[in-house]
Design a protein around this motif. Structure first.
Motif: not given
Length: 240
Positions: A1-29
């Motif tokens: 059985m082969s195991t798929k290795v995740k590209n460490p350079n692949e962007k995580s959409y969850g991380f990007i969304i979380a970052l955008l939320v933090i930025i928006v909240l920061g701008l609001g503050v």
């Protein structure tokens, strides 16, 4: 059985969304802090407003003249030399302005304000921009606006100087003192900056001719440089 290795350079959409939320909240503050600060400043200005009942303001012959309709040809006149970046001028204003206004409104005193800008040291900084804003209001004949705006310039001068306010901010502050819209526009456009420079130069020339130097504050009465060390005794000296 082969195991798929995740590209460490692949962007995580969850991380990007979380970052955008933090930025928006920061701008609001940040926006909340700015809006709250502006509201607090407006409330402070409204609370410090002084009702002016018997005061006229005009600009002529390189002087902003403050007088009452009750003044006569015999009413004593003084020349007040001040710079909006001068801490000693602010101290004098705090100590003496209330009594000075009372004497003016009672027709016992006429004050010719002769604004300086020597603390700018040849640049277009707080003394010039603040002076241009005050001059614009004085030229409009708005006595209550001028008196209270000038008081703000003296009271808040440290903040104005360190924040390096531009003409637009001086115009915004004028709105809080019910200054007419056309005058506010002139302040924001810097319409009286050159006039203020000429005014300040004329004030410096007349002060140097009278006492041999340019510094502030000074109040001259009949050619005499009055003692301002206790703030208010000069008023009694002149009006009694």
């Amino acid at each position: 059985m082969s195991t798929k290795v995740k590209n460490p350079n692949e962007k995580s959409y969850g991380f990007i969304i979380a970052l955008l939320v933090i930025i928006v909240l920061g701008l609001g503050v940040i926006s909340y802090i700015v809006i709250s600060g502006n509201k607090a400043q407006t409330e402070q200005r409204e609370a410090s407003m002084v009702a002016v009942d018997n005061l006229e303001v005009s600009y002529k012959d390189n002087a902003i003249t403050l007088k009452s309709p009750a003044a006569t040809a015999d009413t004593p006149q003084v020349d007040l030399y001040e710079d909006y970046s001068c801490p000693h001028c602010a101290e004098l204003a705090e100590a003496a302005d209330a009594d000075m206004l009372k004497a003016i409104e009672e027709g016992k005193l006429i004050v010719n304000v002769r604004s300086l800008n020597f603390i700018d040291q040849g640049t277009e900084a707080n003394s010039t921009r603040a002076g241009a804003a005050a001059l614009a209001i004085a030229k409009s004949g708005d006595a209550q606006g001028y008196w209270n705006y000038r008081a703000m310039l003296m009271r808040d001068q440290t903040m104005l100087r360190t924040s390096n306010w531009d003409n637009a901010k001086y115009g915004d502050a004028a709105v809080d003192y019910n200054v007419p819209d056309d005058v506010v526009k002139d302040i924001k456009d810097g319409a009286d900056v050159d006039a203020m420079k000429d005014f300040a130069n004329a004030s410096a020339d007349s002060l140097k001719a009278a006492i041999g130097k340019v510094s502030s504050p000074h109040i001259l009465y009949d050619g005499k440089d009055l003692d301002l060390r206790d703030g208010t005794s000069w008023i009694k000296e002149v009006t009694n």
